[in-house]
Enzyme design. Sequence first.
Site, PDB file in Angstrom:
ATOM      1  N   LYS A 177       5.057   4.882  -1.065  1.00 60.49           N
ATOM      2  CA  LYS A 177       4.767   6.226  -1.801  1.00 60.49           C
ATOM      3  C   LYS A 177       6.131   7.070  -1.872  1.00 60.49           C
ATOM      4  CE  LYS A 177      -0.123   6.708  -1.296  1.00 60.49           C
ATOM      5  NZ  LYS A 177      -1.436   7.111  -1.106  1.00 60.49           N
TER       6      LYS A 177
ATOM      7  N   GLY B 122       0.763  -1.285   0.150  1.00 59.91           N
ATOM      8  CA  GLY B 122       0.076  -0.081  -0.105  1.00 59.91           C
ATOM      9  C   GLY B 122       0.983   1.311   0.030  1.00 59.91           C
ATOM     10  N   SER B 123       0.367   2.225   0.647  1.00 59.53           N
ATOM     11  CA  SER B 123       0.896   3.565   0.719  1.00 59.53           C
ATOM     12  C   SER B 123       2.276   4.080   1.209  1.00 59.53           C
ATOM     13  CB  SER B 123      -0.204   4.597   1.334  1.00 59.53           C
ATOM     14  OG  SER B 123      -1.284   4.607   0.559  1.00 59.53           O
ATOM     15  N   ALA B 124       2.749   2.679   1.659  1.00 56.78           N
ATOM     16  CA  ALA B 124       3.891   2.721   2.342  1.00 56.78           C
ATOM     17  C   ALA B 124       5.178   3.119   1.359  1.00 56.78           C
ATOM     18  CB  ALA B 124       4.369   1.656   3.346  1.00 56.78           C
TER      19      ALA B 124
END
Length: 699
Positions: free
Chosen positions: A380, A376-378
């Site tokens: 980014k 996921g967003s980790a």
Amino acid sequence: MSKKKKRTHMPVRLNILFFVVFLLFSALILRLGVVQIVQGEEYQRKLERTVNVIAKNEAPRGVMFDRFGHRVVENKLVLMVTYTNANVSNEEKLRVAERLNELIDVDTSKVTERDMKDYWIITNREEANNLVTRDEMRELENDAMDIYRLQLDRITEEHLNELTEKDIEIIAIKREFDRGFAHTPQRVTEVTYEEAARVLEHLSEMPGIDIIRDSERNYVYGSSFRQFFGGVGSIPRDSIDFYLSRGYYRSDQVGISQLEQQYEDVLRGDKEVLEHVLDGSGRLIDQPIETPGQRGKDLILTVDMELQQHVEKIVYDEIQRLKSMNGFLGVPAAYAVIIEPYTGEILAMSGFRENSQTNNLSSFEIGNIYNAFEMGSAVKGATVLAGFQEGVAQPGTVFNDRTINIGGQRMSSVSTMGRINDLTALERSSNVYMAEIAMALGGTYNHAQGRWSGNIPIGYEIMRYNFNQFGLGVKTGIDLPSEATGFNGGIPNTIGNLLYFSIGQFDTYTPLQMAQYTATIANGGYRISPRLVREIREPSTIEGELGNVVKQFAPNVLNRIDMKDDYIKRVQEGFRLVVHGSRGTARVLSNNSYKVAGKTGTSQLFFVRDANDNVIRDRSGNAIRGNNQIFVGYAPYDNPEVAFAVIVPDLRIDNSGRMGRPANNISGSILDVYFSLKSERNGPRTSNNNHSNDIDNGE
């Protein structure tokens, strides 16, 4: 007159006697000449012929210590029955095995059907011979091996059912006898002190049997970090040639997994050498010549065992809390890695997973290097840096965060943020900002018309190239025999999947890869191999002291990422705002004094699987959705000492907020422990059970 006759006969008799003696001496001299001249060399070779048989007994393996000198893997004294094969018959081996079986308890779990058939043939010679007809023997040209194979094929279950429990025990002993080489002690079985005493009393009845002091591995802190220590066992069948070419015996014990395997050459001791001198008939001429062995070298690990135990309890307790709330859709589990960002030294790695048989939690720290998840967003931070590096964005670039529809895919953030820059995109975890970067990498997006044109494969290739620089999707280089690299989703011909790639919902990565990625950002852009061993030392001759350093491992820099220092500092600031910004997604961690920076991640799962790998569905047959929760970070943000990655997979989507953010909870508790240990230490606990009465070892 008579006296004259007597004097006449005496010389004749003497002459005859002398002549006979002369003939005998001539024959003797002739025979000696033949022996000495004609056959002399042959007899001299026979006289001088001796055979030197070298036997080597394994020395204890090296000891493992944690970074503070606590023994974590050591050798425990055991008594071992050995058998030295002097080329005796199978019948003699069976006699000795039968007598030994009367004195000790025997483990029969390794006995195979082939072992039982061999025993049946030896003990039922006549009946075994009747299994093959004379015509068949002639047809096989009386080839012993072919006849033996035919006998094996014709031994039935009925034949084997004749074997008693005692027979099986004897078979178990003899199979160990058969594994040894001539004149070389072969380990048979470990025995108790009482059993050893009984065997020693009857050694004269069992030629070849002896009792030796041996060692086996002892794990001082039970299951803590046990899976990474690895195991010792018999040489694997597919590796036998490799070890034999390096002087091993088939019966040797070797490291078969993880650190024991990776550092086999170091941990292996110098064997005790016994040289047997035999005559031409195989008889021992003198007592063996003994050359003492030496214990293997020691490993100083990077792991802090006291911190490891605390991290295990934190992870374990959080999983139990979530289980009590029915918080998992899939198999309850969680993982955590703690690493030094400038050295790559791993301080702790913990993982637990529910055992489907017992419903208890099993230690599963190995999942940090073998299990991969959508993060996921980790990820980014890597997406933003890829955009900077490829020139499709710059520090301060503004994109409009709103709902976009492209390629049949709808993309939005948790809330519409409007016009935001890169720092806000990281702080508030904007999906749309990352999608804008991904679209620009592969082509051009017409915002007015909502149309994209470009080369989709190029977008994937550029994104993966940049991610790989951080260790995402490639091996981390950890000093272990193997590791997973995650799942590469390939290059689908859709722009939508590229957008999901940019927010960590396409390829999968391991927790260790995420820790390396985070450490690379923390240290200013250097990807360093994670390490579990920091030093190799000679075995100490003084109890309580470490031996001399043989080798000290320096940080191994795999690469320096392409991005400029200013770009990296920009992402570091974005990570700081995630915790300390007014709208940061991890601002709950801002209450401590550790000055944490990091990135949250929530990966939406469309297919959650149970312990049997079946997709979990509702009553209507629709796949139930869940999520993975992730937090990666480092502290302090202005001078990082520690980087970490925490993953809690397969969670139930919680709209009530009661579950909170488990990955954040674990991360905060880990930091509490790490910084408290800097001021006060009590040492690791030696109890085998560091968590709860319902924990499984997980080996």
